[in-house]
Design a protein around this motif. Structure first.
Motif, PDB file in Angstrom:
ATOM      1  N   GLY A  32       0.798  -1.220   0.000  1.00  0.00           N
ATOM      2  CA  GLY A  32       0.000   0.000   0.000  1.00  0.00           C
ATOM      3  C   GLY A  32       0.826   1.263   0.000  1.00  0.00           C
ATOM      4  N   SER A  33       1.950   1.256   0.710  1.00  0.00           N
ATOM      5  CA  SER A  33       2.806   2.449   0.748  1.00  0.00           C
ATOM      6  C   SER A  33       3.328   2.786  -0.641  1.00  0.00           C
ATOM      7  N   GLU A  34       3.824   1.773  -1.360  1.00  0.00           N
ATOM      8  CA  GLU A  34       4.300   1.998  -2.738  1.00  0.00           C
ATOM      9  C   GLU A  34       3.162   2.454  -3.641  1.00  0.00           C
ATOM     10  N   ALA A  35       1.978   1.875  -3.447  1.00  0.00           N
ATOM     11  CA  ALA A  35       0.826   2.243  -4.278  1.00  0.00           C
ATOM     12  C   ALA A  35       0.439   3.707  -4.060  1.00  0.00           C
ATOM     13  N   ILE A  36       0.457   4.151  -2.819  1.00  0.00           N
ATOM     14  CA  ILE A  36       0.106   5.543  -2.507  1.00  0.00           C
ATOM     15  C   ILE A  36       1.111   6.498  -3.146  1.00  0.00           C
ATOM     16  N   ILE A  37       2.397   6.176  -3.042  1.00  0.00           N
ATOM     17  CA  ILE A  37       3.441   7.012  -3.656  1.00  0.00           C
ATOM     18  C   ILE A  37       3.244   7.065  -5.169  1.00  0.00           C
ATOM     19  N   ALA A  38       3.037   5.911  -5.791  1.00  0.00           N
ATOM     20  CA  ALA A  38       2.855   5.861  -7.255  1.00  0.00           C
ATOM     21  C   ALA A  38       1.609   6.635  -7.673  1.00  0.00           C
ATOM     22  N   TYR A  39       0.541   6.526  -6.892  1.00  0.00           N
ATOM     23  CA  TYR A  39      -0.704   7.220  -7.218  1.00  0.00           C
ATOM     24  C   TYR A  39      -0.517   8.732  -7.127  1.00  0.00           C
ATOM     25  N   ARG A  40       0.114   9.181  -6.037  1.00  0.00           N
ATOM     26  CA  ARG A  40       0.365  10.631  -5.877  1.00  0.00           C
ATOM     27  C   ARG A  40       1.225  11.166  -7.013  1.00  0.00           C
ATOM     28  N   GLU A  41       2.297  10.444  -7.337  1.00  0.00           N
ATOM     29  CA  GLU A  41       3.198  10.883  -8.417  1.00  0.00           C
ATOM     30  C   GLU A  41       2.461  10.962  -9.749  1.00  0.00           C
ATOM     31  N   ALA A  42       1.591   9.999 -10.017  1.00  0.00           N
ATOM     32  CA  ALA A  42       0.823  10.007 -11.267  1.00  0.00           C
ATOM     33  C   ALA A  42      -0.131  11.200 -11.307  1.00  0.00           C
ATOM     34  N   LEU A  43      -0.797  11.484 -10.186  1.00  0.00           N
ATOM     35  CA  LEU A  43      -1.701  12.641 -10.131  1.00  0.00           C
ATOM     36  C   LEU A  43      -0.945  13.941 -10.379  1.00  0.00           C
ATOM     37  N   GLU A  44       0.205  14.083  -9.701  1.00  0.00           N
ATOM     38  CA  GLU A  44       1.006  15.300  -9.848  1.00  0.00           C
ATOM     39  C   GLU A  44       1.516  15.479 -11.272  1.00  0.00           C
ATOM     40  N   ALA A  45       1.748  14.354 -11.968  1.00  0.00           N
ATOM     41  CA  ALA A  45       2.234  14.409 -13.349  1.00  0.00           C
ATOM     42  C   ALA A  45       1.089  14.532 -14.358  1.00  0.00           C
ATOM     43  N   GLY A  46      -0.161  14.578 -13.859  1.00  0.00           N
ATOM     44  CA  GLY A  46      -1.310  14.682 -14.752  1.00  0.00           C
ATOM     45  C   GLY A  46      -1.597  13.383 -15.495  1.00  0.00           C
ATOM     46  N   GLN A  47      -1.168  12.253 -14.912  1.00  0.00           N
ATOM     47  CA  GLN A  47      -1.377  10.943 -15.547  1.00  0.00           C
ATOM     48  C   GLN A  47      -2.121  10.027 -14.583  1.00  0.00           C
ATOM     49  N   ARG A  48      -3.315  10.417 -14.236  1.00  0.00           N
ATOM     50  CA  ARG A  48      -4.147   9.699 -13.263  1.00  0.00           C
ATOM     51  C   ARG A  48      -4.357   8.249 -13.683  1.00  0.00           C
ATOM     52  N   PHE A  49      -4.387   7.365 -12.690  1.00  0.00           N
ATOM     53  CA  PHE A  49      -4.735   5.968 -12.948  1.00  0.00           C
ATOM     54  C   PHE A  49      -6.239   5.857 -13.088  1.00  0.00           C
ATOM     55  N   ASP A  50      -6.684   5.029 -14.037  1.00  0.00           N
ATOM     56  CA  ASP A  50      -8.114   4.792 -14.197  1.00  0.00           C
ATOM     57  C   ASP A  50      -8.644   3.881 -13.099  1.00  0.00           C
ATOM     58  N   VAL A  51      -7.805   2.966 -12.645  1.00  0.00           N
ATOM     59  CA  VAL A  51      -8.214   2.030 -11.600  1.00  0.00           C
ATOM     60  C   VAL A  51      -6.982   1.472 -10.891  1.00  0.00           C
ATOM     61  N   VAL A  52      -7.170   1.165  -9.609  1.00  0.00           N
ATOM     62  CA  VAL A  52      -6.134   0.545  -8.792  1.00  0.00           C
ATOM     63  C   VAL A  52      -6.651  -0.836  -8.399  1.00  0.00           C
ATOM     64  N   ILE A  53      -5.816  -1.865  -8.572  1.00  0.00           N
ATOM     65  CA  ILE A  53      -6.150  -3.217  -8.120  1.00  0.00           C
ATOM     66  C   ILE A  53      -5.318  -3.455  -6.869  1.00  0.00           C
ATOM     67  N   MET A  54      -5.979  -3.745  -5.753  1.00  0.00           N
ATOM     68  CA  MET A  54      -5.279  -3.844  -4.475  1.00  0.00           C
ATOM     69  C   MET A  54      -5.491  -5.193  -3.814  1.00  0.00           C
TER      70      MET A  54
END
Length: 140
Positions: free
Chosen positions: A45-67
């Motif tokens: 989850g920690s890696e997923a949160i970091i990756a999600y934040r970085e994608a949002l900041e880069a304007g490349q939002r994920f369509d879905v997260v599988i957890m």
């Protein structure tokens, strides 16, 4: 309606795949890429949160997260979804687990998830769930 190519269910979108098993990350990311998805992997989850934040900041939002629901020794989906919702209230996430009797698997929406895929799952089952969550997210 699902797109099919040579009898395979196809899709598209940016997917963040979180699982603690390296073999699952490797196999599923390759299979999802062959089905038309762009995939980024996280081991907890920690890696997923970091990756999600970085994608949002880069304007490349994920369509879905599988957890993966449970990550031994790390943050699992139950804990991570709360943080992801604080980062992005519109996050679309699918919970996955081999523990089918877990209350989250039975009532996934109450815990902030948009879909559920019990393990073991087939690639077609996963792609169908991804397509359903992505198309529902695009309608809202």
């Amino acid at each position: 309606m699902e797109k099919k190519q040579e009898g395979r269910v196809m899709g598209s979108g940016r997917v963040l795949l979180m699982d603690d098993e390296e073999s699952i990350l490797d196999v599923m990311s390759q299979m999802l890429k062959r089905r038309g998805f762009e995939v980024v992997c996280a081991r907890d989850g920690s890696e997923a949160i970091i990756a999600y934040r970085e994608a949002l900041e880069a304007g490349q939002r994920f369509d879905v997260v599988i957890m993966d629901l449970t990550i031994p020794g790390g943050m699992g989906g139950k804990e991570a979804i709360t943080t992801l919702q604080a980062v992005d209230p519109t996050v679309a996430a699918i919970v996955s687990s081999g523990y089918s009797n877990d209350p989250i698997m039975a009532d996934f929406r109450a815990y902030g998830f948009s879909g559920v895929v019990p393990k073991p799952y087939s690639i077609n089952d996963l792609v169908i769930a991804l397509n359903q969550v992505i198309s529902a997210d695009q309608r809202s």
